[in-house]
Design an enzyme around this catalytic site. Sequence first.
Site, short mmCIF file in Angstrom:
data_model
loop_
_atom_site.label_atom_id
_atom_site.label_comp_id
_atom_site.label_asym_id
_atom_site.label_seq_id
_atom_site.Cartn_x
_atom_site.Cartn_y
_atom_site.Cartn_z
N ARG A 157 0.81 -1.23 0.00
CA ARG A 157 0.00 0.00 0.00
C ARG A 157 0.84 1.28 0.00
O ARG A 157 0.46 2.30 0.57
CB ARG A 157 -0.98 0.04 1.19
CG ARG A 157 -2.05 -0.99 1.13
CD ARG A 157 -2.97 -0.82 -0.09
NE ARG A 157 -3.93 -1.91 -0.12
CZ ARG A 157 -3.69 -3.11 -0.68
NH1 ARG A 157 -2.53 -3.35 -1.31
NH2 ARG A 157 -4.59 -4.05 -0.66
N SER A 206 -11.10 -0.06 2.80
CA SER A 206 -10.51 -0.45 4.09
C SER A 206 -9.91 0.77 4.78
O SER A 206 -9.15 1.52 4.17
CB SER A 206 -9.40 -1.48 3.89
OG SER A 206 -9.97 -2.69 3.48
N GLU A 275 -5.10 3.50 6.14
CA GLU A 275 -5.00 3.43 4.68
C GLU A 275 -5.71 4.66 4.08
O GLU A 275 -5.28 5.24 3.09
CB GLU A 275 -5.65 2.14 4.17
CG GLU A 275 -5.44 1.92 2.70
CD GLU A 275 -5.80 0.51 2.25
OE1 GLU A 275 -5.59 -0.46 3.01
OE2 GLU A 275 -6.30 0.39 1.12
#
Length: 280
Positions: A157, A206, A275
Site C-alpha cells: 500500500r 478499508s 490506509e
Amino acid sequence: MLRKYGVSLKKYCSFKIGGRAKSICFPNNEKEFVKEITRCQNKGEKFCILGNGSNVLFLDRGFAGKIISTRLLNKIYLQNDEICCEAGVNLNFLCKYCAEKGFIGIENLFGIPGTVGGAVVMNAGAYGCEICQFVKKIKILKDREIIEKSPTNFSYRKGPLGKDEILLSATFSLEKGIKQDILASQKLIMEKRKSSQPYGLPSAGSVFKRGKDFFPAKLIDEWGFKGLKKGGAMISNKHAGFIVNFDKAKSDDVLYLINFVETYAKEKGYNFEREIIVVK
Ligand SMILES: Cc1cc2nc3c(=O)[nH]c(=O)nc-3n(C[C@H](O)[C@H](O)[C@H](O)COP(=O)(O)OP(=O)(O)OC[C@H]3O[C@@H](n4cnc5c(N)ncnc54)[C@H](O)[C@@H]3O)c2cc1C
C-alpha cells in the site's frame, strides 16, 4: 478548462462526506494538468490532486484550496503491446480494456473504484495481487520537471512517488491471455467483492492497512465492534475493515470511530496504520 467554485466535496468522493473546497478544476490533458499544478506551486496556492476520491476523507470544514481533478485525463492506448494510461483512467476501465485486448493478470483489481493515479500512489491491491506487478514505467512531475522512470520501490500500500511528486501517466505490461477467461475471472472477483464488502453504502474502502502479522478487520470483528455507530457513521456489519456512511455522516463521526478503534488496538498491543487519507 472547466472550473467550479465553492463546490461541495461530497460529490467528489466515495464517502459522500465533506464541506466545500475553494475551487475545483478539471484539466483536459497532461499539458493543462502540469500547467495548473505549476501555477499553484509558483503562487504558493494550496492544492490537492484528486482521482476518483475513493480513498480519501474530506473534512466537514472543507478544503481551503484548489482541488485538481484527474477525471478528464483518461487517455488509454496500446504501444508495443504495453498499455499506456493517463493518471485519470478508471481502474475498471483499464481492466475491461485489458480483457478486450486479451491481456491477463490484472483481473483481481477489478472492482477497485479508483483511478490509475490513485492506484499507483497507493499501490492498490486485492486478493494477492498488487498494481506494482504490472507497472513498467511511470511519468511523474517532480520539482516542476517531467521525469520518466521504471519504478521498483513499491511496498505494501505504498507507491513509488515521493512527497509532492505527481503521477501523470503509467505504462503497464501484461501477459497475453484469452478474453473469455479474463472476463470470467473478472465476474468471479466482482461477485467475491459484492458478497464480502458493503457495496451499497458510501465508504472509502478499508480504513486500516494490513499489519505485519495481523488483519485489522479480523481483530475489529473479534472485538465485537461491527455495527458500532457514531452519528451517521458505522463500522460495517458486513466487513469490519470498512466504515460506512449510512446516514449523512460527518467527518467527525468517521474520525471518532477511527480514533476509537486505534486507541483500543493500541491497548491490545497493535499499531493500526491508516490506509484512508484525511485531506486537510
Ligand atoms: C468500495 C471500495 C472498495 C475498495 N477496495 C480496495 C481494494 O480492494 N484494494 C485497494 O487497494 N483499495 C481499495 N479501495 C480504496 C481505493 O479505491 C484505492 O486506494 C484507489 O486506488 C484510490 O484511487 P482514487 O483515484 O480514488 O484515489 P483518490 O482517493 O482520489 O486519492 C488517493 C490519494 O492519492 C492521491 N492521488 C490521486 N491521484 C494522484 C496523482 N495522479 N498523482 C499524485 N497523487 C495522486 C490523492 O491526492 C490522495 O492522496 C476501495 C475503496 C472503496 C470505496
